[in-house]
Write an enzyme that holds these catalytic residues in place. Structure first.
Site, mmCIF file in Angstrom:
data_model
loop_
_atom_site.group_PDB
_atom_site.id
_atom_site.type_symbol
_atom_site.label_atom_id
_atom_site.label_comp_id
_atom_site.label_asym_id
_atom_site.label_seq_id
_atom_site.Cartn_x
_atom_site.Cartn_y
_atom_site.Cartn_z
ATOM 1 N N GLU A 45 1.012 -1.239 -0.131
ATOM 2 C CA GLU A 45 -0.057 -0.154 0.019
ATOM 3 C C GLU A 45 0.938 1.134 0.091
ATOM 4 O O GLU A 45 1.550 1.491 0.839
ATOM 5 C CB GLU A 45 -0.699 0.025 1.247
ATOM 6 N N ARG A 49 0.637 10.347 0.845
ATOM 7 C CA ARG A 49 0.712 11.318 1.922
ATOM 8 C C ARG A 49 2.252 12.089 1.404
ATOM 9 O O ARG A 49 2.757 12.883 2.016
ATOM 10 C CB ARG A 49 1.349 10.616 3.433
ATOM 11 N N LYS A 133 -10.760 -1.990 7.090
ATOM 12 C CA LYS A 133 -9.504 -1.518 7.677
ATOM 13 C C LYS A 133 -10.068 -1.019 8.892
ATOM 14 O O LYS A 133 -11.007 -0.315 9.221
ATOM 15 C CB LYS A 133 -8.803 -0.436 6.990
#
Length: 213
Positions: A45, A49, A133
């Site tokens: 993943e 960011r 998640k």
């Protein structure tokens, strides 16, 4: 959506740890993905960011065919679409919104949305999602909280992320409602900056060897 959940689980293929990556230098994306794949962690993943995150996803998805590259920290439908366009095989969000669910419903790319409260879990369940998640895991109550969710939300499975480390990973993997965990410890910032792909491969191999239960 339930069919896409099974698609996502098939992509992860029993992998116990999904590396959560924040890549500052786009030139690190390809060797990092290769090192993790060599160590047995093919699904990764790459979080949105950093400014070059989408380019990192594009390069890793294009140049490392053995890797299964997903996008993380997706906050809205526009980011979902952008990440899918550059080759993301799955999308991870820290939360769940109507717009994200709508974007996922019209895309072939499966969504792993974040849900930590009973209301969020029920919203995901109503949308046909049963793999979620759990973020931020440690701050939200950790393995004890997840264990408490197993009975009222039978059939809902989780990937806890946030504060999961080598020291507590087995606490999560030992739970019946946990499929895998997300963690950054397999590719720590200092090793990425040093471009120590051999050390990262070794950490990946150790994580890939972890077992459920």
């Amino acid at each position: 959506m339930s069919q896409k959940t099974e698609q996502l689980l098939s992509l992860l293929d029993g992998q116990p740890v999904i590396p959560v990556l924040k890549i500052d230098d786009v030139d690190d994306a390809v060797p990092l993905a290769r090192a993790l794949a060599r160590g047995g962690l093919r699904a990764v993943e790459i979080t949105l960011r950093t400014a070059g995150a989408l380019e990192c996803i594009r390069r890793a998805a294009t140049e490392v065919p053995e890797a299964i590259v997903g996008a993380g920290t997706i906050l809205d439908a526009a980011q979902f679409d952008d990440a899918a366009k550059v080759g993301s095989r799955f999308i991870v969000s820290p939360g769940i919104t109507h717009d994200l669910l709508l974007a996922a419903s019209r895309s072939d790319v499966p969504l792993l949305p974040g849900a930590i409260t009973p209301a969020e879990i029920m919203t995901a369940r109503d949308a046909g999602l049963d793999f979620l998640k759990f973020f931020p895991a440690e701050q939200a109550g950790g393995a004890a909280f997840l264990k408490a969710l197993a009975s009222p939300f039978a059939g809902i499975r989780f990937c806890p992320t946030g504060g999961v480390s080598r020291n507590n990973v087995q606490d999560y993997l030992g739970l019946p409602n946990v499929v895998c965990v997300g963690g950054s410890w397999v590719a720590p910032d200092n090793l990425v900056r040093a471009k120590d792909w051999t050390a990262i491969e070794a950490l990946a191999r150790e994580a890939a060897g972890l077992r459920k239960g």
